[in-house]
Design an enzyme around this catalytic site. Sequence first.
Site, PDB file in Angstrom:
ATOM      1  CD  GLU A 192      -1.252  -2.228   2.253  1.00  0.00           C
ATOM      2  OE1 GLU A 192      -0.094  -2.619   2.000  1.00  0.00           O
ATOM      3  OE2 GLU A 192      -1.947  -2.705   3.160  1.00  0.00           O
ATOM      4  CB  CYS A 251       0.412  -3.116   8.682  1.00  0.00           C
ATOM      5  SG  CYS A 251       1.415  -1.821   7.937  1.00  0.00           S
ATOM      6  CB  CYS A 281      -0.442   0.521   5.344  1.00  0.00           C
ATOM      7  SG  CYS A 281       1.047  -0.152   4.586  1.00  0.00           S
TER       8      CYS A 281
HETATM    9  N1  THU Z   1       2.479  -6.245   4.221  1.00  0.00           N
HETATM   10  C1  THU Z   1       1.949  -5.432   3.264  1.00  0.00           C
HETATM   11  O1  THU Z   1       2.431  -5.379   2.126  1.00  0.00           O
HETATM   12  N2  THU Z   1       0.883  -4.662   3.610  1.00  0.00           N
HETATM   13  C2  THU Z   1       0.295  -4.659   4.840  1.00  0.00           C
HETATM   14  O2  THU Z   1      -0.573  -3.844   5.102  1.00  0.00           O
HETATM   15  C3  THU Z   1       0.685  -5.674   5.822  1.00  0.00           C
HETATM   16  C4  THU Z   1       1.984  -6.325   5.586  1.00  0.00           C
HETATM   17  C5  THU Z   1       3.638  -7.075   3.867  1.00  0.00           C
HETATM   18  C6  THU Z   1       4.927  -6.682   4.534  1.00  0.00           C
HETATM   19  C7  THU Z   1       5.689  -7.984   4.539  1.00  0.00           C
HETATM   20  O3  THU Z   1       6.365  -8.113   3.289  1.00  0.00           O
HETATM   21  C8  THU Z   1       4.607  -9.052   4.601  1.00  0.00           C
HETATM   22  O4  THU Z   1       3.397  -8.410   4.238  1.00  0.00           O
HETATM   23  C9  THU Z   1       4.461  -9.700   5.964  1.00  0.00           C
HETATM   24  O5  THU Z   1       4.321  -8.757   6.946  1.00  0.00           O
END
Ligand code: THU
Length: 133
Positions: A50, A89, A92
């Site tokens: 994101e 997360c 983000c």
């Molecule tokens: N990740 C994302 O790309 N977006 C999120 O909102 C949550 C986590 C990715 C980061 C990492 O590469 C993997 O997911 C595990 O945390």
Amino acid sequence: MFDKLKKLLENSYAPYSAFKVASIIKTKSKKEYFGVNVESAAFSNTMCAERNAIFSAISSGIKWGDITEIHLLAFSEKKKNQNEFATPCGSCRQIISESSNNKALIYIYNLKGEIKKTTIEKLLPDNFNDKDF
Ligand code: THU
């Protein structure tokens, strides 16, 4: 949008978590910007899909506050569950909130193409922003 996200998911670089994430964002000007998660052997350097999509939009000249939609698809190589929906997360959520004036609509897809709709206002109530300081 689902087909584009599925194709984009192939670009994710996630050898450590085996959790692939793709995000397409839309702007007030109806443009689309793409992002995938990119991991690092030094784990904390990893960047989420994101934020990569939003930063790509900003780098291309989109104004902070002009992000309108976030589309998200994830796939866990470990779980291989087609029904699951990812969720942005905390870091983000903060960037989505700031870059959309807390107005972004969020569309989360599972691998079957089903959509869960939510808003950043729901995911990050009582947000911290530039008016706080
Ligand atoms: N990740 C994302 O790309 N977006 C999120 O909102 C949550 C986590 C990715 C980061 C990492 O590469 C993997 O997911 C595990 O945390």
